[in-house]
Design an enzyme around this catalytic site. Structure first.
Site, PDB file in Angstrom:
ATOM      1  N   SER A  33       7.461  -3.084 -12.502  1.00 32.63           N
ATOM      2  CA  SER A  33       8.451  -3.936 -11.653  1.00 32.63           C
ATOM      3  C   SER A  33       7.973  -5.152 -11.021  1.00 32.63           C
ATOM      4  O   SER A  33       8.416  -6.180 -10.882  1.00 32.63           O
ATOM      5  CB  SER A  33       9.324  -3.273 -10.800  1.00 32.63           C
ATOM      6  OG  SER A  33       8.708  -2.645  -9.694  1.00 32.63           O
ATOM      7  N   ASN A  34       6.653  -4.768 -10.608  1.00 28.82           N
ATOM      8  CA  ASN A  34       5.749  -5.869  -9.892  1.00 28.82           C
ATOM      9  C   ASN A  34       5.223  -7.197 -10.995  1.00 28.82           C
ATOM     10  O   ASN A  34       5.460  -8.301 -11.006  1.00 28.82           O
ATOM     11  CB  ASN A  34       4.632  -5.650  -9.154  1.00 28.82           C
ATOM     12  CG  ASN A  34       5.045  -5.079  -7.748  1.00 28.82           C
ATOM     13  OD1 ASN A  34       5.522  -6.079  -6.751  1.00 28.82           O
ATOM     14  ND2 ASN A  34       5.131  -3.929  -7.344  1.00 28.82           N
ATOM     15  N   ASN A  46      -4.530  -7.061  -5.281  1.00 29.72           N
ATOM     16  CA  ASN A  46      -3.765  -6.109  -5.525  1.00 29.72           C
ATOM     17  C   ASN A  46      -2.814  -6.063  -4.586  1.00 29.72           C
ATOM     18  O   ASN A  46      -2.719  -6.607  -3.717  1.00 29.72           O
ATOM     19  CB  ASN A  46      -4.844  -4.764  -5.311  1.00 29.72           C
ATOM     20  CG  ASN A  46      -4.040  -3.542  -5.229  1.00 29.72           C
ATOM     21  OD1 ASN A  46      -3.519  -3.267  -6.040  1.00 29.72           O
ATOM     22  ND2 ASN A  46      -4.164  -2.663  -4.249  1.00 29.72           N
ATOM     23  N   MET A  53      -3.052   2.351 -11.433  1.00 29.87           N
ATOM     24  CA  MET A  53      -3.640   3.494 -10.737  1.00 29.87           C
ATOM     25  C   MET A  53      -4.750   4.073 -11.028  1.00 29.87           C
ATOM     26  O   MET A  53      -5.099   4.997 -10.755  1.00 29.87           O
ATOM     27  CB  MET A  53      -2.427   4.408 -10.684  1.00 29.87           C
ATOM     28  CG  MET A  53      -0.821   3.963 -10.571  1.00 29.87           C
ATOM     29  SD  MET A  53      -0.868   3.233  -8.808  1.00 29.87           S
ATOM     30  CE  MET A  53      -0.794   4.635  -7.681  1.00 29.87           C
ATOM     31  N   ASP A 110      -8.688  -0.112  -1.019  1.00 35.14           N
ATOM     32  CA  ASP A 110      -7.305  -0.784  -0.242  1.00 35.14           C
ATOM     33  C   ASP A 110      -7.876  -1.471   1.059  1.00 35.14           C
ATOM     34  O   ASP A 110      -7.375  -1.212   2.089  1.00 35.14           O
ATOM     35  CB  ASP A 110      -6.475   0.252  -0.039  1.00 35.14           C
ATOM     36  CG  ASP A 110      -5.750   0.991  -1.125  1.00 35.14           C
ATOM     37  OD1 ASP A 110      -5.718   0.277  -2.155  1.00 35.14           O
ATOM     38  OD2 ASP A 110      -5.417   2.212  -0.940  1.00 35.14           O
ATOM     39  N   GLU A 166       7.995  -6.091  -2.121  1.00 30.34           N
ATOM     40  CA  GLU A 166       6.703  -6.355  -2.906  1.00 30.34           C
ATOM     41  C   GLU A 166       7.154  -7.654  -3.982  1.00 30.34           C
ATOM     42  O   GLU A 166       6.385  -8.436  -4.279  1.00 30.34           O
ATOM     43  CB  GLU A 166       6.376  -5.246  -3.710  1.00 30.34           C
ATOM     44  CG  GLU A 166       5.809  -4.099  -2.805  1.00 30.34           C
ATOM     45  CD  GLU A 166       5.245  -2.831  -3.630  1.00 30.34           C
ATOM     46  OE1 GLU A 166       4.656  -3.021  -4.700  1.00 30.34           O
ATOM     47  OE2 GLU A 166       5.371  -1.804  -2.998  1.00 30.34           O
ATOM     48  N   HIS A 224      -0.352  -3.313  -2.442  1.00 34.09           N
ATOM     49  CA  HIS A 224      -0.441  -1.792  -1.897  1.00 34.09           C
ATOM     50  C   HIS A 224       0.820  -1.798  -1.079  1.00 34.09           C
ATOM     51  O   HIS A 224       1.337  -2.466  -0.085  1.00 34.09           O
ATOM     52  CB  HIS A 224      -1.551  -1.769  -0.980  1.00 34.09           C
ATOM     53  CG  HIS A 224      -1.833  -0.446  -0.628  1.00 34.09           C
ATOM     54  ND1 HIS A 224      -2.319   0.592  -1.336  1.00 34.09           N
ATOM     55  CD2 HIS A 224      -1.731   0.278   0.638  1.00 34.09           C
ATOM     56  CE1 HIS A 224      -2.388   1.737  -0.674  1.00 34.09           C
ATOM     57  NE2 HIS A 224      -1.917   1.552   0.555  1.00 34.09           N
TER      58      HIS A 224
END
Ligand code: GAR
Length: 190
Positions: free
Chosen positions: A14-15, A108, A91, A146, A175, A110
């Site tokens: 979806s992003n 990225n 992932m 991260d 997001e 997160h």
């Protein structure tokens, strides 16, 4: 000239969809040239195909070594003259071998307000910590998981009745707005 980006996904995508949608704007400074999934079953690949984007699967399970998988990824990106890589629900942890090649051109998203809640199950972690505010972060990727310079964050409230799933849904909506905003700014400053 629009920056040539690749979006790396592993799941629902979806992003990726929100980035690709934003990139269609005539004045948006980036274009999605390639969508890569490490997971052949990723729903996002079908979505990208339907949007008319170039897609490719590089299944990490077909490689014995992480480095070989990352080498294929790197070759694919270079063959497509990619200038910037956006991880969007990708992932797989990328090793320093890959990160160093793309440092400064690797973003990225997160699902937490970093530096809080690195790693997985961020919504469970936020609920367990009784956070009142949760959210998401777009950051540059560096060797440490991260971490890396934070480029933008969006906050959402945590409601008393929230479950990990309801909170995830609220964060995901944030997001979808944040990532295109940050990408626009990042590319404008390249
Ligand atoms: C998103 O919430 C993203 O932030 C998260 O996975 C979801 C992917 O959704 N990413 C990570 O947890 C990375 N460590 P999407 O495939 O629908 O974009």
């Amino acid at each position: 000239m629009k920056t040539r980006i690749a979006v790396l996904i592993s799941g629902s995508g979806s992003n990726m969809q929100s980035l690709a949608h934003a990139c269609r704007g005539a004045d948006f400074p980036a274009k999605v040239e390639l969508v890569i999934s490490n997971n052949p079953k990723a729903k996002g690949i079908g979505i990208a195909d339907a949007m008319g984007l170039k897609t490719c699967v590089i299944n990490h399970r077909e490689f014995e070594q992480r480095k070989e998988f990352e080498q294929q990824l790197d070759i694919k990106l270079r063959n497509n003259r990619i200038e910037l890589v956006c991880l969007a629900g990708f992932m797989r942890v990328l090793s320093p071998f890959f990160v160093q090649k793309w440092q400064g051109r690797l973003l990225n998203i997160h699902p937490s307000l970093l530096p809080k809640f690195r790693g997985l199950n961020t919504h469970e972690q936020a609920l367990k910590a009784k956070e009142k505010i949760h959210g998401c972060t777009v950051h540059e990727v560096v060797n440490e998981l991260d971490s890396g310079p934070i480029l933008g964050q969006a906050e959402v409230p945590v409601l008393p009745e929230d479950t990990p799933a309801s909170l995830a849904q609220r964060v995901l909506a944030a997001e979808h707005k944040l990532y295109p905003q940050v990408l626009r700014e990042f590319c404008a400053n390249l």
